[in-house]
Design a protein around this motif. Structure first.
Motif, PDB file in Angstrom:
ATOM      1  N   GLY A  32      48.395  15.978  30.316  1.00 58.77           N
ATOM      2  CA  GLY A  32      48.456  14.528  30.178  1.00 58.77           C
ATOM      3  C   GLY A  32      49.377  13.961  31.229  1.00 58.77           C
ATOM      4  O   GLY A  32      49.940  14.693  32.045  1.00 58.77           O
ATOM      5  N   CYS A  33      49.559  12.650  31.166  1.00 57.99           N
ATOM      6  CA  CYS A  33      50.417  11.978  32.136  1.00 57.99           C
ATOM      7  C   CYS A  33      51.885  12.299  31.843  1.00 57.99           C
ATOM      8  O   CYS A  33      52.219  12.893  30.817  1.00 57.99           O
ATOM      9  CB  CYS A  33      50.169  10.477  32.085  1.00 57.99           C
ATOM     10  N   ALA A  34      52.751  11.874  32.732  1.00 54.99           N
ATOM     11  CA  ALA A  34      54.184  12.169  32.604  1.00 54.99           C
ATOM     12  C   ALA A  34      54.753  11.661  31.276  1.00 54.99           C
ATOM     13  O   ALA A  34      55.538  12.366  30.628  1.00 54.99           O
ATOM     14  CB  ALA A  34      54.942  11.547  33.772  1.00 54.99           C
TER      15      ALA A  34
ATOM     16  N   LYS B 244      50.429   4.133  23.944  1.00 53.14           N
ATOM     17  CA  LYS B 244      49.625   5.209  23.349  1.00 53.14           C
ATOM     18  C   LYS B 244      49.951   6.564  23.973  1.00 53.14           C
ATOM     19  O   LYS B 244      49.854   7.599  23.316  1.00 53.14           O
ATOM     20  CB  LYS B 244      48.137   4.890  23.464  1.00 53.14           C
ATOM     21  N   CYS B 245      50.349   6.562  25.245  1.00 50.08           N
ATOM     22  CA  CYS B 245      50.782   7.813  25.881  1.00 50.08           C
ATOM     23  C   CYS B 245      52.040   8.327  25.177  1.00 50.08           C
ATOM     24  O   CYS B 245      52.177   9.521  24.916  1.00 50.08           O
ATOM     25  CB  CYS B 245      51.086   7.584  27.359  1.00 50.08           C
ATOM     26  N   ALA B 246      52.954   7.410  24.877  1.00 52.28           N
ATOM     27  CA  ALA B 246      54.226   7.793  24.253  1.00 52.28           C
ATOM     28  C   ALA B 246      54.048   8.222  22.797  1.00 52.28           C
ATOM     29  O   ALA B 246      54.810   9.042  22.293  1.00 52.28           O
ATOM     30  CB  ALA B 246      55.220   6.630  24.333  1.00 52.28           C
TER      31      ALA B 246
ATOM     32  N   LEU C 267      42.313   6.282  26.419  1.00 56.17           N
ATOM     33  CA  LEU C 267      42.743   5.210  27.325  1.00 56.17           C
ATOM     34  C   LEU C 267      43.284   5.774  28.640  1.00 56.17           C
ATOM     35  O   LEU C 267      43.124   5.195  29.699  1.00 56.17           O
ATOM     36  CB  LEU C 267      43.831   4.401  26.619  1.00 56.17           C
ATOM     37  N   CYS C 268      43.964   6.917  28.531  1.00 53.22           N
ATOM     38  CA  CYS C 268      44.629   7.507  29.693  1.00 53.22           C
ATOM     39  C   CYS C 268      44.056   8.875  30.032  1.00 53.22           C
ATOM     40  O   CYS C 268      44.187   9.339  31.154  1.00 53.22           O
ATOM     41  CB  CYS C 268      46.130   7.601  29.389  1.00 53.22           C
ATOM     42  N   GLY C 269      43.413   9.520  29.036  1.00 56.91           N
ATOM     43  CA  GLY C 269      42.882  10.864  29.248  1.00 56.91           C
ATOM     44  C   GLY C 269      43.824  11.977  28.824  1.00 56.91           C
ATOM     45  O   GLY C 269      43.570  13.139  29.115  1.00 56.91           O
ATOM     46  N   ASP C 270      44.926  11.622  28.147  1.00 55.62           N
ATOM     47  CA  ASP C 270      45.892  12.628  27.703  1.00 55.62           C
ATOM     48  C   ASP C 270      45.312  13.475  26.569  1.00 55.62           C
ATOM     49  O   ASP C 270      44.748  12.936  25.614  1.00 55.62           O
ATOM     50  CB  ASP C 270      47.178  11.963  27.157  1.00 55.62           C
ATOM     51  N   LYS C 271      45.473  14.797  26.705  1.00 55.76           N
ATOM     52  CA  LYS C 271      45.051  15.715  25.638  1.00 55.76           C
ATOM     53  C   LYS C 271      46.227  16.613  25.304  1.00 55.76           C
ATOM     54  O   LYS C 271      46.663  17.405  26.139  1.00 55.76           O
ATOM     55  CB  LYS C 271      43.890  16.592  26.117  1.00 55.76           C
TER      56      LYS C 271
HETATM   57 ZN    ZN Z   1      49.027   8.864  29.360  1.00 52.23          ZN
END
Ligand code: ZN
Length: 150
Positions: free
Chosen positions: A64-66, A128-130, A38-42
């Protein structure tokens, strides 16, 4: 906005700038690659677990994002020194909190400073990032190799 969300922003920024345990671990026994499409975080989780099931060391790598990095950073701090069972319990509590099934102010949980992530509820696309680092931790505990969160 509220004090709670200011604190949330501050913690995310701090951990993103100076992530804890952003490294591989020596003598790794468990690991898993996590991916949030969804965000591209790996995020990859690295752990060394002793014979009694105690997490002696844990770190993460990837990008990944912050929010995903801050969450991974705080996750490693909170599960280091715990047993695999305790880590799994923390995952369940964290997950319930961010989806709104657990009120962090209510007590009866072990979240401590992780309660700051309750603020992510206000941003459903970032849940989902969290939770990515946590899902990946459980994947590493189960030794299943890789996980993509749906
Ligand atoms: Zn993310």
């Amino acid at each position: 906005m509220s004090y709670q969300s200011d604190l949330y922003q501050q913690v995310i920024l701090d951990h993103n700038k100076n992530p804890k345990n952003f490294r591989e671990v020596e003598g790794e026994t468990h690991s898993c690659d996590g991916y949030n499409p969804l965000c591209g975080d790996k995020i990859k989780i690295h752990m060394r677990v002793d014979d009694r099931g105690l997490i002696e060391d844990v770190g993460f790598s990837g990008s990944g994002c912050a929010i995903s990095k801050a969450s991974a950073s705080m996750m490693t701090v909170n599960v280091k020194g715990k047993t695999l069972g305790e880590a799994r319990t923390l995952f369940e509590e964290f997950h319930k909190m961010v989806v709104g099934e657990l009120d962090a102010k209510g007590g009866g949980h072990h979240l401590g400073r992780l309660a700051i992530f309750e603020g992510v509820r206000e941003y459903p696309s970032r849940i989902k990032c969290a939770t990515l680092a946590w899902h990946t931790l459980v994947c590493a505990i189960d030794k299943t190799g890789e996980t993509t969160i749906e």
